[in-house]
Write a protein that holds these residues in place. Sequence first.
Motif, PDB file in Angstrom:
ATOM      1  N   PHE A 176      59.556 -15.647   6.284  1.00 25.79           N
ATOM      2  CA  PHE A 176      58.505 -16.599   8.145  1.00 25.79           C
ATOM      3  C   PHE A 176      58.697 -16.556   9.077  1.00 25.79           C
ATOM      4  CE2 PHE A 176      57.116 -18.757   3.620  1.00 25.79           C
ATOM      5  CZ  PHE A 176      55.542 -18.489   4.125  1.00 25.79           C
ATOM      6  N   GLN A 177      60.051 -15.253   9.834  1.00 22.91           N
ATOM      7  CA  GLN A 177      60.073 -15.254  10.807  1.00 22.91           C
ATOM      8  C   GLN A 177      59.176 -13.959  11.589  1.00 22.91           C
ATOM      9  OE1 GLN A 177      64.909 -14.375  11.244  1.00 22.91           O
ATOM     10  NE2 GLN A 177      64.303 -14.470   8.821  1.00 22.91           N
ATOM     11  N   ILE A 178      58.006 -14.847  11.939  1.00 26.56           N
ATOM     12  CA  ILE A 178      57.487 -14.397  12.671  1.00 26.56           C
ATOM     13  C   ILE A 178      56.872 -12.887  13.835  1.00 26.56           C
ATOM     14  CG2 ILE A 178      54.543 -14.416  13.671  1.00 26.56           C
ATOM     15  CD1 ILE A 178      54.942 -15.704  10.373  1.00 26.56           C
ATOM     16  N   LYS A 179      58.192 -13.622  14.834  1.00 23.02           N
ATOM     17  CA  LYS A 179      58.293 -12.890  15.801  1.00 23.02           C
ATOM     18  C   LYS A 179      59.482 -11.458  15.577  1.00 23.02           C
ATOM     19  CE  LYS A 179      58.304 -16.816  19.398  1.00 23.02           C
ATOM     20  NZ  LYS A 179      58.805 -16.677  21.336  1.00 23.02           N
ATOM     21  N   LYS A 180      59.838 -11.516  14.621  1.00 28.64           N
ATOM     22  CA  LYS A 180      61.281 -10.583  14.233  1.00 28.64           C
ATOM     23  C   LYS A 180      59.963  -9.832  13.221  1.00 28.64           C
ATOM     24  CE  LYS A 180      65.602 -12.492  14.468  1.00 28.64           C
ATOM     25  NZ  LYS A 180      66.442 -13.126  13.802  1.00 28.64           N
ATOM     26  N   LEU A 181      59.362  -9.918  12.810  1.00 31.38           N
ATOM     27  CA  LEU A 181      57.738  -9.725  11.996  1.00 31.38           C
ATOM     28  C   LEU A 181      56.957  -9.094  12.482  1.00 31.38           C
ATOM     29  CD1 LEU A 181      56.835  -8.528   9.261  1.00 31.38           C
ATOM     30  CD2 LEU A 181      55.201 -10.768   9.384  1.00 31.38           C
ATOM     31  N   ASN A 182      57.137  -9.072  13.918  1.00 34.43           N
ATOM     32  CA  ASN A 182      56.200  -8.395  14.622  1.00 34.43           C
ATOM     33  C   ASN A 182      56.484  -7.014  15.355  1.00 34.43           C
ATOM     34  OD1 ASN A 182      53.454  -8.124  15.749  1.00 34.43           O
ATOM     35  ND2 ASN A 182      54.859  -8.831  17.726  1.00 34.43           N
ATOM     36  N   LYS A 183      57.977  -7.587  15.445  1.00 34.08           N
ATOM     37  CA  LYS A 183      58.670  -6.419  16.158  1.00 34.08           C
ATOM     38  C   LYS A 183      58.910  -4.903  15.318  1.00 34.08           C
ATOM     39  CE  LYS A 183      62.401  -5.871  19.283  1.00 34.08           C
ATOM     40  NZ  LYS A 183      63.485  -6.288  19.838  1.00 34.08           N
ATOM     41  N   LYS A 184      60.077  -6.191  13.911  1.00 37.18           N
ATOM     42  CA  LYS A 184      59.376  -4.258  13.164  1.00 37.18           C
ATOM     43  C   LYS A 184      58.975  -3.723  12.669  1.00 37.18           C
ATOM     44  CE  LYS A 184      63.836  -4.570  13.080  1.00 37.18           C
ATOM     45  NZ  LYS A 184      65.038  -3.382  13.443  1.00 37.18           N
ATOM     46  N   PHE A 185      57.142  -4.245  11.826  1.00 36.45           N
ATOM     47  CA  PHE A 185      56.106  -4.459  11.700  1.00 36.45           C
ATOM     48  C   PHE A 185      55.351  -3.195  13.156  1.00 36.45           C
ATOM     49  CE2 PHE A 185      51.396  -3.685  12.284  1.00 36.45           C
ATOM     50  CZ  PHE A 185      51.178  -3.681  11.169  1.00 36.45           C
ATOM     51  N   SER A 186      55.519  -4.045  14.275  1.00 41.53           N
ATOM     52  CA  SER A 186      55.271  -2.878  15.212  1.00 41.53           C
ATOM     53  C   SER A 186      56.326  -1.240  15.610  1.00 41.53           C
ATOM     54  CB  SER A 186      56.074  -3.525  17.093  1.00 41.53           C
ATOM     55  OG  SER A 186      55.051  -4.820  17.080  1.00 41.53           O
ATOM     56  N   LYS A 187      57.310  -0.966  15.482  1.00 39.68           N
ATOM     57  CA  LYS A 187      58.768  -0.384  15.162  1.00 39.68           C
ATOM     58  C   LYS A 187      57.970   0.502  13.911  1.00 39.68           C
ATOM     59  CE  LYS A 187      62.260  -1.455  17.973  1.00 39.68           C
ATOM     60  NZ  LYS A 187      63.256  -1.905  17.709  1.00 39.68           N
ATOM     61  N   PHE A 188      57.196   0.101  12.746  1.00 38.56           N
ATOM     62  CA  PHE A 188      56.515   0.733  12.216  1.00 38.56           C
ATOM     63  C   PHE A 188      55.946   1.413  12.210  1.00 38.56           C
ATOM     64  CE2 PHE A 188      54.713   1.302   7.882  1.00 38.56           C
ATOM     65  CZ  PHE A 188      54.982   2.362   7.645  1.00 38.56           C
ATOM     66  N   PHE A 189      55.312   0.719  13.003  1.00 37.83           N
ATOM     67  CA  PHE A 189      53.148   1.696  13.308  1.00 37.83           C
ATOM     68  C   PHE A 189      53.593   2.657  14.096  1.00 37.83           C
ATOM     69  CE2 PHE A 189      49.420   1.405  15.665  1.00 37.83           C
ATOM     70  CZ  PHE A 189      48.342   1.376  14.956  1.00 37.83           C
ATOM     71  N   GLY A 190      54.707   2.269  15.008  1.00 35.43           N
ATOM     72  CA  GLY A 190      54.651   3.786  16.006  1.00 35.43           C
ATOM     73  C   GLY A 190      55.343   4.608  15.405  1.00 35.43           C
TER      74      GLY A 190
END
Length: 275
Positions: free
Chosen positions: A246-260
Motif C-alpha cells: 500500500f505504498q501509493i506514491k511509489k506505486l503511482n511512480k512505477k506504474f507511470s513509468k510502465f505506462f510510459g
Amino acid sequence: MMQLKDITIILLLYNTPIKTLNNLKNYKKFNIIILDQSNDFETKKSIKKILPNILYYKITKKNKGFAKAINFLSQKVKTKFFLCTQPDVNINLRSILNLKKVFHKKTNCIIAVPKIKNFKNYDSKKNNKKIVPVDKMIGAVFLANKKLFDDVNKFDENFFFYWEDIDLSKRIKSSKYQIYLNKDSVANHIGGKSTDQNLKTLFIKESNFKFGEYLYQYKNSNLRFIKIIREPIIYIFYILIYLITFQIKKLNKKFSKFFGFFKFFTYLILCKKLK
C-alpha cells in the motif's frame, strides 16, 4: 518601448497555481499569447488583471502536451521573436532585452537562452565571453527567431512533455544555426511549480518523461533492445510490491513509468503500420 514591439510572449498553462502568477508581472509591456489546457476560467480572470496586452487566450479541456501546444502558439506569433516562458520562471525585462541583443551580434542565432540556476549548459572556465554557443537549452524559457524556429520544424510533436527541448537542441546542433547563452541574462526557474502537484499531474509527468526518454533514444539509434525488455519487468515487479504494501506514491511512480513504456510500444506499432 520600441525594443519590445518585435517580441511576443507565449505562455502555456496547465493547472497553474495562483501563487506563481506574480512572475507574470514582468511581461506587462509585451503582447501576450496564452493557451490553458486545463479548462481553467478562474486563472484567466486573475491573469487578465495582471497582463493588459493579451492578444489571444484560448482555454481547452484536452491537454495535448508541451511540444504540440508551443508549436500551436508559435504559429499565432506575428512578431520577429517570441519568448517562450512559464509561470514558474522569473526573468526581468533587462534580461529579456539582453537575449534579443544576441541575435544582432550572432547572425546564425536561432534561440537565445539565459543563465538558469541549477542548469549548467556551458563551461565558464573554458569560455569567459559574455555570449557563448551552447549545445542544449530547456523549454522553460528561451527567446526564438520565429522564422528560423519554423525552418527547423519546431518541436517534434511526438513528444508530449519532456525531451522535446533536448531533441530540438540536437537538431539545431546539426543545422546551420546555433543556440547561444547570454551571461548578462538571468532567469530563475522553480522546477515543477508551474502546475499543481497531485497524483494525476505526477502520473502525466512521470509517464511522459519515460516515453520521451525511449522516443529520443529510438530516434537517435541509442535505444538498446535489452532496455525495453528489462525495464518493464522491473516496473511490474515493483508495482506488485508497492501494491501489496500500500505504498501509493511509489506505486503511482512505477506504474507511470510502465505506462510510459506501454505508450512508446504503442507508438512503435503505429509507426510500423503507417510505413
